[in-house]
Design an enzyme around this catalytic site. Structure first.
Site, PDB file in Angstrom:
ATOM      1  N   HIS A 144       0.833  -1.205   0.000  1.00  0.00           N
ATOM      2  CA  HIS A 144       0.000   0.000   0.000  1.00  0.00           C
ATOM      3  C   HIS A 144       0.871   1.260   0.000  1.00  0.00           C
ATOM      4  O   HIS A 144       1.750   1.403   0.841  1.00  0.00           O
ATOM      5  CB  HIS A 144      -0.902   0.025   1.235  1.00  0.00           C
ATOM      6  CG  HIS A 144      -2.087  -0.885   1.128  1.00  0.00           C
ATOM      7  ND1 HIS A 144      -3.198  -0.783   1.928  1.00  0.00           N
ATOM      8  CD2 HIS A 144      -2.341  -1.909   0.279  1.00  0.00           C
ATOM      9  CE1 HIS A 144      -4.070  -1.706   1.582  1.00  0.00           C
ATOM     10  NE2 HIS A 144      -3.577  -2.410   0.599  1.00  0.00           N
ATOM     11  N   TYR A 164      -9.314   5.140   7.829  1.00  0.00           N
ATOM     12  CA  TYR A 164      -9.429   5.477   9.252  1.00  0.00           C
ATOM     13  C   TYR A 164     -10.487   6.572   9.360  1.00  0.00           C
ATOM     14  O   TYR A 164     -10.329   7.643   8.773  1.00  0.00           O
ATOM     15  CB  TYR A 164      -8.113   6.032   9.785  1.00  0.00           C
ATOM     16  CG  TYR A 164      -6.986   5.018   9.925  1.00  0.00           C
ATOM     17  CD1 TYR A 164      -6.755   4.368  11.131  1.00  0.00           C
ATOM     18  CD2 TYR A 164      -6.133   4.720   8.855  1.00  0.00           C
ATOM     19  CE1 TYR A 164      -5.711   3.453  11.272  1.00  0.00           C
ATOM     20  CE2 TYR A 164      -5.095   3.805   8.992  1.00  0.00           C
ATOM     21  CZ  TYR A 164      -4.889   3.174  10.201  1.00  0.00           C
ATOM     22  OH  TYR A 164      -3.859   2.277  10.349  1.00  0.00           O
ATOM     23  N   PRO A 172      -3.613   0.389  18.886  1.00  0.00           N
ATOM     24  CA  PRO A 172      -3.397  -0.083  17.511  1.00  0.00           C
ATOM     25  C   PRO A 172      -3.557   0.971  16.412  1.00  0.00           C
ATOM     26  O   PRO A 172      -3.187   0.712  15.266  1.00  0.00           O
ATOM     27  CB  PRO A 172      -4.422  -1.204  17.338  1.00  0.00           C
ATOM     28  CG  PRO A 172      -5.425  -1.010  18.410  1.00  0.00           C
ATOM     29  CD  PRO A 172      -4.744  -0.297  19.528  1.00  0.00           C
ATOM     30  N   LYS A 203       1.602   0.127  15.019  1.00  0.00           N
ATOM     31  CA  LYS A 203       3.034   0.114  15.356  1.00  0.00           C
ATOM     32  C   LYS A 203       3.484  -1.083  16.208  1.00  0.00           C
ATOM     33  O   LYS A 203       4.687  -1.340  16.313  1.00  0.00           O
ATOM     34  CB  LYS A 203       3.397   1.404  16.117  1.00  0.00           C
ATOM     35  CG  LYS A 203       3.318   2.646  15.254  1.00  0.00           C
ATOM     36  CD  LYS A 203       4.414   2.658  14.215  1.00  0.00           C
ATOM     37  CE  LYS A 203       4.174   3.652  13.131  1.00  0.00           C
ATOM     38  NZ  LYS A 203       4.407   3.157  11.784  1.00  0.00           N
ATOM     39  N   TYR A 243       3.857   6.926   9.697  1.00  0.00           N
ATOM     40  CA  TYR A 243       3.076   5.727   9.369  1.00  0.00           C
ATOM     41  C   TYR A 243       3.949   4.671   8.687  1.00  0.00           C
ATOM     42  O   TYR A 243       3.862   3.486   9.024  1.00  0.00           O
ATOM     43  CB  TYR A 243       1.878   6.098   8.479  1.00  0.00           C
ATOM     44  CG  TYR A 243       0.824   5.013   8.448  1.00  0.00           C
ATOM     45  CD1 TYR A 243      -0.230   5.002   9.355  1.00  0.00           C
ATOM     46  CD2 TYR A 243       0.898   3.976   7.521  1.00  0.00           C
ATOM     47  CE1 TYR A 243      -1.185   3.989   9.342  1.00  0.00           C
ATOM     48  CE2 TYR A 243      -0.046   2.963   7.500  1.00  0.00           C
ATOM     49  CZ  TYR A 243      -1.084   2.975   8.410  1.00  0.00           C
ATOM     50  OH  TYR A 243      -2.022   1.967   8.396  1.00  0.00           O
TER      51      TYR A 243
HETATM   52  P1  RFL Z   1       2.563 -11.577  21.700  1.00  0.00           P
HETATM   53  O1  RFL Z   1       2.032 -11.646  20.309  1.00  0.00           O
HETATM   54  O2  RFL Z   1       1.633 -11.243  22.780  1.00  0.00           O
HETATM   55  O3  RFL Z   1       3.238 -12.998  21.982  1.00  0.00           O
HETATM   56  C1  RFL Z   1       3.700 -13.360  23.274  1.00  0.00           C
HETATM   57  C2  RFL Z   1       3.717 -14.877  23.371  1.00  0.00           C
HETATM   58  O4  RFL Z   1       4.193 -15.255  24.672  1.00  0.00           O
HETATM   59  C3  RFL Z   1       3.371 -16.284  25.190  1.00  0.00           C
HETATM   60  N1  RFL Z   1       3.440 -16.262  26.670  1.00  0.00           N
HETATM   61  C4  RFL Z   1       4.190 -17.122  27.390  1.00  0.00           C
HETATM   62  N2  RFL Z   1       4.985 -18.132  27.029  1.00  0.00           N
HETATM   63  C5  RFL Z   1       5.613 -18.823  28.022  1.00  0.00           C
HETATM   64  N3  RFL Z   1       5.446 -18.544  29.348  1.00  0.00           N
HETATM   65  C6  RFL Z   1       4.650 -17.533  29.745  1.00  0.00           C
HETATM   66  N4  RFL Z   1       4.500 -17.269  31.058  1.00  0.00           N
HETATM   67  C7  RFL Z   1       3.980 -16.770  28.748  1.00  0.00           C
HETATM   68  N5  RFL Z   1       3.127 -15.725  28.793  1.00  0.00           N
HETATM   69  C8  RFL Z   1       2.817 -15.427  27.541  1.00  0.00           C
HETATM   70  C9  RFL Z   1       1.985 -15.966  24.668  1.00  0.00           C
HETATM   71  O5  RFL Z   1       1.133 -17.104  24.663  1.00  0.00           O
HETATM   72  C10 RFL Z   1       2.311 -15.477  23.253  1.00  0.00           C
HETATM   73  O6  RFL Z   1       2.313 -16.526  22.307  1.00  0.00           O
HETATM   74  O7  RFL Z   1       3.785 -10.562  21.794  1.00  0.00           O
HETATM   75  P2  RFL Z   1       4.946 -10.187  20.733  1.00  0.00           P
HETATM   76  O8  RFL Z   1       5.534 -11.433  20.149  1.00  0.00           O
HETATM   77  O9  RFL Z   1       5.816  -9.208  21.407  1.00  0.00           O
HETATM   78  O10 RFL Z   1       4.160  -9.494  19.516  1.00  0.00           O
HETATM   79  C11 RFL Z   1       3.521  -8.255  19.676  1.00  0.00           C
HETATM   80  C12 RFL Z   1       2.343  -8.147  18.718  1.00  0.00           C
HETATM   81  O11 RFL Z   1       1.519  -9.281  18.867  1.00  0.00           O
HETATM   82  C13 RFL Z   1       1.514  -6.861  18.965  1.00  0.00           C
HETATM   83  O12 RFL Z   1       2.348  -5.768  19.208  1.00  0.00           O
HETATM   84  C14 RFL Z   1       0.612  -6.516  17.760  1.00  0.00           C
HETATM   85  O13 RFL Z   1      -0.368  -7.498  17.566  1.00  0.00           O
HETATM   86  C15 RFL Z   1      -0.068  -5.158  17.973  1.00  0.00           C
HETATM   87  N6  RFL Z   1      -1.006  -4.824  16.899  1.00  0.00           N
HETATM   88  C16 RFL Z   1      -0.566  -4.315  15.693  1.00  0.00           C
HETATM   89  N7  RFL Z   1       0.757  -4.145  15.477  1.00  0.00           N
HETATM   90  C17 RFL Z   1       1.206  -3.711  14.251  1.00  0.00           C
HETATM   91  O14 RFL Z   1       2.427  -3.544  14.094  1.00  0.00           O
HETATM   92  N8  RFL Z   1       0.357  -3.467  13.200  1.00  0.00           N
HETATM   93  C18 RFL Z   1      -0.995  -3.622  13.334  1.00  0.00           C
HETATM   94  O15 RFL Z   1      -1.723  -3.453  12.353  1.00  0.00           O
HETATM   95  C19 RFL Z   1      -1.502  -4.025  14.628  1.00  0.00           C
HETATM   96  N9  RFL Z   1      -2.817  -4.197  14.828  1.00  0.00           N
HETATM   97  C20 RFL Z   1      -2.380  -4.998  17.096  1.00  0.00           C
HETATM   98  C21 RFL Z   1      -3.271  -4.659  16.028  1.00  0.00           C
HETATM   99  C22 RFL Z   1      -2.899  -5.484  18.305  1.00  0.00           C
HETATM  100  C23 RFL Z   1      -4.246  -5.636  18.463  1.00  0.00           C
HETATM  101  N10 RFL Z   1      -4.697  -6.166  19.691  1.00  0.00           N
HETATM  102  C24 RFL Z   1      -5.537  -7.288  19.800  1.00  0.00           C
HETATM  103  C25 RFL Z   1      -4.109  -5.690  20.921  1.00  0.00           C
HETATM  104  C26 RFL Z   1      -4.628  -4.814  16.185  1.00  0.00           C
HETATM  105  C27 RFL Z   1      -5.127  -5.262  17.409  1.00  0.00           C
HETATM  106  C28 RFL Z   1      -6.617  -5.371  17.541  1.00  0.00           C
HETATM  107  C1  PHB Z   2      -5.424  -4.459  10.974  1.00  0.00           C
HETATM  108  O1  PHB Z   2      -5.532  -4.712   9.758  1.00  0.00           O
HETATM  109  O2  PHB Z   2      -5.692  -5.303  11.837  1.00  0.00           O
HETATM  110  C2  PHB Z   2      -5.001  -3.116  11.388  1.00  0.00           C
HETATM  111  C3  PHB Z   2      -4.600  -2.196  10.430  1.00  0.00           C
HETATM  112  C4  PHB Z   2      -4.211  -0.922  10.810  1.00  0.00           C
HETATM  113  C5  PHB Z   2      -4.216  -0.579  12.150  1.00  0.00           C
HETATM  114  C6  PHB Z   2      -4.590  -1.497  13.113  1.00  0.00           C
HETATM  115  C7  PHB Z   2      -4.992  -2.777  12.729  1.00  0.00           C
HETATM  116  O3  PHB Z   2      -3.857   0.690  12.504  1.00  0.00           O
END
Ligand code: RFL
Ligand code: PHB
Length: 390
Positions: free
Chosen positions: A72, A201, A293, A297, A385
């Site tokens: 994109h 957005y 989110p 980032k 971004y």
């Molecule tokens: P995670 O993904 O939480 O993984 C951590 C892992 O550790 C395990 N764990 C354990 N394992 C052993 N012993 C324990 N005691 C443990 N406790 C936990 C867990 O089961 C898990 O498997 O962290 P990590 O790897 O640092 O990754 C971070 C990302 O997942 C997170 O920052 C993103 O998902 C945030 N996020 C977004 N980030 C982006 O860069 N672009 C996006 O578009 C974006 N959209 C989002 C998002 C997060 C969202 N939510 C649900 C908060 C959209 C949403 C809705």
């Molecule tokens: C997503 O596709 O899940 C998504 C995209 C952009 C954002 C957050 C989540 O800022």
């Protein structure tokens, strides 16, 4: 068992660190509390910065992303009944983002790890961290009723916000900064075509909405919701009706609805723990910081943390220098705080806060008007971004 680096958590940061260490010839074991299916069932991020794409390419797991991901060069801001495009590519000298789901990144890293026979212990219970303030850290866990111990040189805490790693640090050694937002995001995944070919957005008086996607036939949408809302209270029809109301008339008209494949509510939070190194324990990804989110980032910061950590550990083992591990925390935190600022600002601009009021709405409208009509302001938005340089 003995290894050089014990990695706690098989989310994207743990798996990517595992791949970076394997490439540098460093032995590592990943301990994950959940099953592989559970890890793959979490629908989260969708937008990858170029630095994240580059890191995935550098460990050889980028092929499917380049085949199936969507590049994109812009996104749209909707407000006041109209949409305005931010031309990221034009404003940043050619930089773009990759729309490719976190689930797919995780799957690619897991498959690669399995193909290389690298050790990941799933469903490891009661993981505990010991002696990371000395030279011989240990990690203990239970699996199938037996207790096991891993001796290692370093521990990488990649276990997310609720993990055990940050919680193992004495409170006096760590400082935390936090803002909890008074709303959440209700997200729905559906096999319906995206509203537009780019993300939208939307700032609306009923609350924020986001139209995102995973592929030309799969959409990911979000609406700002109350923290008291329960997923079960939101029927698919109620979700689609609310989303439609928050879009401009043209987008509302082209919205194609269908049954949800996944539906979940995520609270929004800004959080940073400082420092990110405690002797021989390093925190990375969501274990050390959370961004709301808006701005996408979180996963990107997780990737750059482990990019720095992988390089620092390679330097330690391969050229016998501690410079990288000594500067790890400081280097990460500089990037993290800049992403925290951007995510907080974008969240504040796009959401309806309990105290927004008529004046607050006018301020948001004026700022959005400025943002889309000033090249300087649009450029600031675009360069954040796509991701600030490393
Ligand atoms: P995670 O993904 O939480 O993984 C951590 C892992 O550790 C395990 N764990 C354990 N394992 C052993 N012993 C324990 N005691 C443990 N406790 C936990 C867990 O089961 C898990 O498997 O962290 P990590 O790897 O640092 O990754 C971070 C990302 O997942 C997170 O920052 C993103 O998902 C945030 N996020 C977004 N980030 C982006 O860069 N672009 C996006 O578009 C974006 N959209 C989002 C998002 C997060 C969202 N939510 C649900 C908060 C959209 C949403 C809705
Ligand atoms: C997503 O596709 O899940 C998504 C995209 C952009 C954002 C957050 C989540 O800022």
């Amino acid at each position: 068992m003995k290894t050089q680096v014990a990695i706690i958590g098989a989310g994207p940061s743990g798996l990517l660190l595992g791949a970076l260490l394997a490439k540098a010839g460093i032995d590592a074991v990943i301990l994950e509390a959940k099953s592989p299916d559970y890890v793959l069932g979490r629908i989260r991020a969708g937008v990858l910065e170029q630095v994240c794409v580059d890191l995935l390419d550098s460990v050889g797991v980028g092929a499917r992303m380049h085949r199936e991901g969507l590049v994109h060069g812009g996104f749209e801001l909707a407000f006041g009944g109209a949409r305005h495009r931010i031309d990221m590519k034009g404003l940043t000298g050619g930089k773009q983002v990759m729309v490719y789901g976190q689930t797919e990144v995780t799957r690619d890293l897991m498959d690669d790890r399995a193909a290389k026979g690298l050790a990941t212990i799933y469903e490891a219970a009661n993981v505990s961290l010991h002696d990371f303030d000395g030279t011989k850290p240990r990690v203990r866990y239970q699996k199938d009723g037996a207790t096991h111990e891993i001796e290692c040189d370093f521990i990488a805490g990649c276990d997310g916000y609720h993990g055990v790693s940050r919680a193992s640090v004495p409170p006096s050694a760590i400082q935390t900064f936090e803002r909890v937002y008074p709303f959440g995001w209700l997200g729905v995944l559906s096999d319906t075509p995206p509203v537009s070919h780019e993300l939208i957005y939307s700032n609306h008086e009923r609350g924020f909405a986001l139209c995102s996607m995973r592929s030309p036939t799969r959409s990911r949408h979000y609406v700002q919701c109350s923290l008291d809302d329960k997923v079960e209270q939101w029927s698919d029809d109620a979700f689609w009706d609310e989303l439609r109301r928050r879009l401009d008339p043209e987008a509302a008209e082209s919205l194609v609805t269908g049954p949800s494949i996944e539906k979940s509510i995520a609270p929004l939070r800004s959080f940073v723990a400082e420092p990110m190194r405690f002797g021989r324990l390093f925190l990375a990804g969501d274990a050390a910081h959370i961004v709301p989110p808006t701005g996408a980032k979180g996963l990107n910061l997780a990737a750059t943390d482990v990019g720095y950590l992988g390089a620092a550990l390679a330097e330690y083992y391969n050229v016998r220098s501690s410079a990288g591990i000594d500067s790890y925390s400081q280097r990460c935190l500089r990037r993290i705080w800049r992403a925290e600022r951007f995510s907080w600002w974008f969240t504040s601009l796009m959401h309806k806060f309990p105290d927004t009021g008529a004046f607050g709405q006018k301020m948001q409208a004026a700022e959005l008007d400025y943002l889309v009509n000033s090249v300087a302001a649009s450029t600031t938005m675009a360069e954040n971004y796509v991701g600030l340089p490393l």
